[in-house]
Design a protein around this motif. Structure first.
Motif: not given
Length: 149
Positions: A59-66
């Motif tokens: 999602i951006g800013d170093g973040i992923a939420i699979p």
């Protein structure tokens, strides 16, 4: 709602070793399979990859939420992982991802997993939390931080 209620210390990975998107999905799923051996690792990874094919969960800013819905689960499962170096998760902002929250939900549950995804998103907008997350030096430190979340 507190994320800590949905977390299990066995499902926190202090330092991911994966270097690709496919590898990180498999690495995040591995402790789930160890805890819930009735689930099939290949099936769960395929569900996550199918979701990623619809659009990245980076999602951006170093973040992923699979995330994905898995037949055979009777409750929501969260896995938290961190990559100090970051890896290419095809994020919307084209930046490397360091923070991973995997959310697996039962097929029949709709509202709760959406609320958890929203809670994770709100939490990760907090720059202080993200800084503490990045500086955590062990699974125990991450666990303590996430219990307050």
């Amino acid at each position: 709602m507190k994320l800590g209620e949905y977390l299990d210390k066995d499902l926190i990975i202090h330092e991911l070793s994966a270097s690709t998107k496919t590898e990180v999905l498999a690495e995040l799923v591995k402790p789930v399979i160890q805890k819930y051996p009735e689930l099939d690792q290949n099936t769960v990874v395929r569900i996550l990859q199918d979701r990623e094919n619809l659009g990245t969960t980076g999602i951006g800013d170093g973040i992923a939420i699979p995330h994905g819905k898995v037949e055979g689960l009777d409750h929501i499962v969260l896995v938290v992982g961190r990559s100090s170096e970051g890896l290419d998760f095809e994020a919307l902002d084209y930046k490397l991802c360091n923070v991973f929250f995997l959310v697996l939900a039962p097929e029949q549950v709709a509202g709760m997993h959406l609320r958890i995804l929203a809670q994770i998103s709100r939490l990760l907008k907090d720059k202080e939390f993200r800084a503490e997350f990045a500086q955590a030096d062990s699974e125990d430190t991450l666990w303590e931080l996430l219990q307050k979340a």
